[in-house]
Design an enzyme around this catalytic site. Structure first.
Site, PDB file in Angstrom:
ATOM      1  N   GLU A 178     -12.975   6.847  -0.756  1.00  0.00           N
ATOM      2  CA  GLU A 178     -12.279   5.586  -1.051  1.00  0.00           C
ATOM      3  C   GLU A 178     -12.295   4.547  -0.072  1.00  0.00           C
ATOM      4  O   GLU A 178     -12.336   5.129   1.344  1.00  0.00           O
ATOM      5  CB  GLU A 178     -11.021   5.537  -1.911  1.00  0.00           C
ATOM      6  CG  GLU A 178     -10.087   6.436  -0.916  1.00  0.00           C
ATOM      7  CD  GLU A 178      -8.566   5.864  -1.316  1.00  0.00           C
ATOM      8  OE1 GLU A 178      -8.417   4.816  -1.286  1.00  0.00           O
ATOM      9  OE2 GLU A 178      -7.680   6.670  -1.396  1.00  0.00           O
ATOM     10  N   LYS A 225       1.053  10.846  -3.208  1.00  0.00           N
ATOM     11  CA  LYS A 225       1.995  10.626  -2.172  1.00  0.00           C
ATOM     12  C   LYS A 225       3.535  10.963  -2.544  1.00  0.00           C
ATOM     13  O   LYS A 225       3.989  10.766  -3.658  1.00  0.00           O
ATOM     14  CB  LYS A 225       1.653   8.951  -1.884  1.00  0.00           C
ATOM     15  CG  LYS A 225       0.561   9.125  -0.990  1.00  0.00           C
ATOM     16  CD  LYS A 225       0.114   7.553  -1.028  1.00  0.00           C
ATOM     17  CE  LYS A 225      -0.666   7.106  -2.105  1.00  0.00           C
ATOM     18  NZ  LYS A 225      -1.162   6.083  -2.430  1.00  0.00           N
TER      19      LYS A 225
HETATM   20  N1  PSU Z   1      -3.901   7.721  -0.222  1.00  0.00           N
HETATM   21  C1  PSU Z   1      -3.560   7.604   1.165  1.00  0.00           C
HETATM   22  N2  PSU Z   1      -3.600   6.218   1.699  1.00  0.00           N
HETATM   23  C2  PSU Z   1      -3.779   5.290   0.677  1.00  0.00           C
HETATM   24  C3  PSU Z   1      -3.938   5.628  -0.611  1.00  0.00           C
HETATM   25  C4  PSU Z   1      -3.876   7.012  -1.213  1.00  0.00           C
HETATM   26  O1  PSU Z   1      -3.525   8.652   2.152  1.00  0.00           O
HETATM   27  O2  PSU Z   1      -3.692   3.992   1.036  1.00  0.00           O
HETATM   28  C5  PSU Z   1      -4.134   4.359  -1.792  1.00  0.00           C
HETATM   29  C6  PSU Z   1      -5.318   4.685  -2.836  1.00  0.00           C
HETATM   30  O3  PSU Z   1      -6.360   3.986  -2.849  1.00  0.00           O
HETATM   31  C7  PSU Z   1      -4.527   4.857  -4.229  1.00  0.00           C
HETATM   32  C8  PSU Z   1      -3.556   3.823  -3.859  1.00  0.00           C
HETATM   33  O4  PSU Z   1      -5.299   4.698  -5.208  1.00  0.00           O
HETATM   34  O5  PSU Z   1      -3.172   3.937  -2.547  1.00  0.00           O
HETATM   35  C9  PSU Z   1      -2.383   3.580  -4.759  1.00  0.00           C
HETATM   36  O6  PSU Z   1      -1.915   2.402  -4.778  1.00  0.00           O
HETATM   37  P1  PSU Z   1      -0.856   1.992  -5.963  1.00  0.00           P
HETATM   38  O7  PSU Z   1       0.161   2.886  -5.779  1.00  0.00           O
HETATM   39  O8  PSU Z   1      -0.620   0.333  -5.701  1.00  0.00           O
HETATM   40  O9  PSU Z   1      -1.466   2.141  -7.121  1.00  0.00           O
END
Ligand code: PSU
Ligand code: MN
Length: 304
Positions: free
Chosen positions: A23, A157
């Site tokens: 990604e 996370k």
């Molecule tokens: N994992 C990481 N760093 C990130 C992300 C995931 O180590 O920046 C990103 C991924 O792209 C995930 C996004 O899909 O954060 C989720 O964001 P939100 O909680 O706004 O959906």
């Protein structure tokens, strides 16, 4: 749709050779500059070292790229106008010629459409703490119930509500396996303390599950391969808990909402742990990318 599958990726898919999707949100919005560009290159090199072809996914000037060349990676890492695109943002972004980094949901969608079965990242989005007030749940979860992609990650996370996220994954029918562990990892931490129902120990075993999914057919759904960061490289759990509590309070105080919450917290942790959270994050991502290459190779019948 305007999609460009990078030549090397197209050939590998055509010949049944292993490919790993990566990604781009983690590059554009999850890591500090200029380290982010170096990491983007390093992750691709790790995929290659594992015998697979990397396909970093992003939108550039209204074209969805499955696989980026060096100028594409540089643009995503350096251009401050790069947006954060979930899968619901893909259509407007394509139609308006936007440039954006893809989250797990948008990356998994585009990988699936291109026929890529294995995707490696850091940590998934999920159900945020205090969901009852904000209803903030990452679109990652629901999208993963609709695509047949294996996502190698270090859990979700730790800024999130992990038990609630595991509940949602169960409701959505997303398969969750621990890799070499009976516990769901905690992203910066080797364990979240939550149990998993299935444990697999080799890339061949994971490939066997992907084949079983193939045999089962519709309706398809993702498999989350939850691969813990090595304990020696995890963030000190005490430091983690303390700084995270401060970060969550700051989100409230500054009234940060929506897409901005996750990047804010990741940066807050990085700054207030003197970079230790960044190192743990990177150790987790590297481990996932290496494992992703081995799983893709095993699935393609190339051994590992
Ligand atoms: N994992 C990481 N760093 C990130 C992300 C995931 O180590 O920046 C990103 C991924 O792209 C995930 C996004 O899909 O954060 C989720 O964001 P939100 O909680 O706004 O959906
Ligand atoms: Mn959100």
């Amino acid at each position: 749709m305007s999609t460009q599958v990078y030549e090397e990726v197209r050939e590998a898919l055509h010949e049944g050779r292993p490919v790993v999707a990566l990604e781009s949100t983690i590059i554009a919005h999850g890591l500090p500059r200029p380290r982010n560009l170096a990491v983007a290159g390093e992750l691709e090199a790790l995929v290659r070292a594992g015998g697979a072809v990397p396909a970093t996914i992003a939108l550039i000037d209204g074209v969805a790229h499955v696989g980026l060349d060096e100028s594409g990676l540089t643009r995503i890492a350096e251009d401050p106008a790069v947006r954060k695109l979930g899968h619901r943002d893909l259509a407007p972004a394509l139609a308006t010629g936007a440039t954006g980094a893809t989250t797990v949901s948008a990356t998994a969608w585009l990988a699936d459409a291109a026929g890529i079965r294995v995707f490696a990242t850091g940590g998934l989005g999920g159900v945020h703490r205090e969901w009852t007030e904000t209803q903030d749940e990452s679109a990652d979860l629901r999208l993963l119930s609709r695509v047949g992609v294996t996502v190698v990650c270090a859990g979700v996370k730790s800024i999130l509500d992990v038990p609630a996220t595991l509940q949602r994954l169960e409701t959505l029918g997303v398969t969750v396996v621990g890799y070499g562990t009976e516990h769901f990892p905690g992203f910066y931490l080797a364990s979240s303390g939550e149990p998993v129902d299935w444990t697999l120990r080799t890339p061949e075993e994971v490939a066997g599950v992907i084949r079983a999914q193939d045999a089962l057919g519709e309706p398809r759904g993702a498999m989350i391969v939850a691969n813990p960061v090595p304990e020696a490289e995890q963030l000190d759990p005490e430091l983690h808990d303390r700084v995270l509590a401060q970060g969550l309070a700051a989100v409230k105080e500054k009234q940060i909402v929506g897409q901005a919450v996750t990047p804010f917290l990741l940066e807050y942790l990085m700054v207030h742990t003197d970079g230790a959270s960044l190192e743990a994050n990177l150790a987790a991502v590297r481990g996932n990318v290496r494992l992703g290459a081995r799983i893709a190779s095993a699935y393609a019948g190339f051994g590992a």
